[in-house]
Design a protein around this motif. Structure first.
Motif, short mmCIF file in Angstrom:
data_model
loop_
_atom_site.label_atom_id
_atom_site.label_comp_id
_atom_site.label_asym_id
_atom_site.label_seq_id
_atom_site.Cartn_x
_atom_site.Cartn_y
_atom_site.Cartn_z
N VAL A 1 0.85 -1.20 0.00
CA VAL A 1 0.00 0.00 0.00
C VAL A 1 0.88 1.24 0.00
N PHE A 2 0.62 2.14 -0.95
CA PHE A 2 1.24 3.46 -0.94
C PHE A 2 0.31 4.39 -0.14
N ALA A 3 0.74 4.73 1.06
CA ALA A 3 -0.06 5.60 1.91
C ALA A 3 0.85 6.26 2.93
N GLU A 4 0.38 7.37 3.44
CA GLU A 4 1.15 8.12 4.45
C GLU A 4 0.22 8.59 5.56
N GLY A 5 0.81 8.84 6.73
CA GLY A 5 0.05 9.39 7.85
C GLY A 5 -0.99 8.44 8.39
N ARG A 6 -2.18 8.97 8.63
CA ARG A 6 -3.27 8.20 9.23
C ARG A 6 -3.68 7.04 8.34
N GLN A 7 -3.70 7.26 7.01
CA GLN A 7 -4.09 6.19 6.09
C GLN A 7 -3.09 5.02 6.12
N ALA A 8 -1.82 5.33 6.35
CA ALA A 8 -0.82 4.27 6.46
C ALA A 8 -1.06 3.42 7.70
N GLU A 9 -1.42 4.06 8.80
CA GLU A 9 -1.71 3.32 10.04
C GLU A 9 -2.94 2.44 9.86
N GLU A 10 -3.96 2.94 9.16
CA GLU A 10 -5.16 2.15 8.92
C GLU A 10 -4.85 0.94 8.04
N ALA A 11 -3.97 1.13 7.06
CA ALA A 11 -3.61 0.02 6.17
C ALA A 11 -2.88 -1.08 6.94
N LYS A 12 -2.01 -0.70 7.85
CA LYS A 12 -1.28 -1.69 8.66
C LYS A 12 -2.24 -2.47 9.55
N LYS A 13 -3.19 -1.77 10.15
CA LYS A 13 -4.15 -2.45 11.01
C LYS A 13 -5.06 -3.39 10.21
N ALA A 14 -5.33 -3.02 8.95
CA ALA A 14 -6.22 -3.85 8.12
C ALA A 14 -5.53 -5.10 7.61
N GLY A 15 -4.20 -5.17 7.73
CA GLY A 15 -3.49 -6.39 7.33
C GLY A 15 -2.57 -6.25 6.13
N ASP B 1 -9.13 5.90 -1.08
CA ASP B 1 -8.78 6.39 0.26
C ASP B 1 -9.35 5.48 1.34
N ASP B 2 -10.18 4.50 0.92
CA ASP B 2 -10.71 3.52 1.87
C ASP B 2 -9.88 2.25 1.77
N ILE B 3 -8.62 2.34 2.17
CA ILE B 3 -7.71 1.20 2.05
C ILE B 3 -8.18 0.03 2.91
N ALA B 4 -8.58 0.32 4.14
CA ALA B 4 -9.01 -0.74 5.05
C ALA B 4 -10.23 -1.47 4.49
#
Length: 288
Positions: free
Chosen positions: A125-139, A196-199
């Motif tokens: 996932v290419f993401a930064e900030g809050r979206q990066a944290e959400e992507a990590k939590k989503a797996g 923007d809805d990565i999760a």
């Protein structure tokens, strides 16, 4: 004597010599015609269209003469052939008629009963900030920004699915477009991998497997094993074909109608469906 002398003078006179010389020379027009290349006849658009129609007619007649079976009949034939191999796998072939400039069909499907364990998914996932944290939590397995580009280009970083947020897509496209595009991995808004809805996307693809056509438009997928009840085989085939129809624009429902009107993209024709097995023949399906 006088007549003989006059005849000799006339014979060797310059005027007569010039006349003889003309017999052995050729004008420039004749030389140009002699060396002129033959013209190549270029068929007109009307002739080319007529030729294409004739070929299509011949192909259509050949297709009509090909033996086809219903899905249930094809399953029965393959089960009889593979009676000594209960672990043999049914393979489904779906042939689509893709045109120049059209992306090859690609999608994901969650079969009611998986034929065999799928390959392990690796999501980048290419993401930064809050979206990066959400992507990590989503797996997501790999999360980062433009610093991942060099690793992807050098093949140090590999993934089966690549997602990107809308804020970074313009940053990564110039360097990764030509590299990931031919591999079918470049994030795209049309495919939903630029979001923007990565999760939410990761949750939707959880437990699904990806299918993808090759450059000729052929889609191959293991669909069931000989141990499965016939009802499960039929359910898997119908489920997979529904997924292909949705992606190719051949499935009519409210969502697909809205997408078709929004994009204006014509449907990609499905010309052939075949079911086969390891030792069995490829059988054309008539009721797809």
């Amino acid at each position: 004597m006088m007549l003989s002398l006059l005849f000799r003078q006339c014979k060797h006179s310059p005027k007569n010599a010039l006349g003889q010389l003309r017999l052995f020379t050729t004008s420039q027009i004749l030389l140009a015609r002699r060396h002129q290349q033959p013209k190549i006849r270029v068929p007109s658009k009307k002739a080319l269209a007529a030729k294409a129609r004739r070929r299509a007619g011949i192909a259509s007649k050949a297709d009509e003469q090909t033996r086809k079976l219903t899905l249930l009949e094809a399953i029965a034939v393959l089960r009889a052939v593979e009676v000594a191999s209960p672990n043999s796998i049914y393979e489904l072939l779906v042939k689509t008629e893709i045109k120049n400039g059209v992306a090859v069909p690609k999608g994901r499907v969650n079969l009611p009963r998986e034929a065999k364990p799928g390959a392990q998914e690796k999501i980048l996932v290419f993401a930064e900030g809050r979206q990066a944290e959400e992507a990590k939590k989503a797996g997501a397995h790999i999360v980062g920004g433009p610093e991942l580009i060099d690793g992807i280009l050098s093949s140090r970083i590999r993934a089966t699915t690549i997602l990107c947020t809308t804020s970074l897509i313009r940053t990564i496209t110039p360097k990764l477009g030509r590299f990931l595009g031919p591999l079918g991995l470049m994030p795209s808004e049309r495919r939903g991998t630029v979001t923007d809805d990565i999760a939410g996307y990761i949750q939707r693809i959880h437990g699904t497997s990806e299918w993808r056509a090759d450059r000729t438009g052929s889609i191959r997928a293991p669909i069931a094993t000989m141990q499965f009840p016939i009802e499960d085989v039929v359910r898997n085939v119908r489920h997979f074909l529904t997924s292909v129809r949705r992606v190719t624009g051949n499935y009519k429902d409210a969502d697909s109608d809205r997408k078709g009107k929004a994009t204006g993209a014509p449907a990609t024709k499905i010309s052939k469906v075949m079911l086969s097995s390891r030792q069995g023949p490829g059988i054309r399906i008539s009721d797809f």
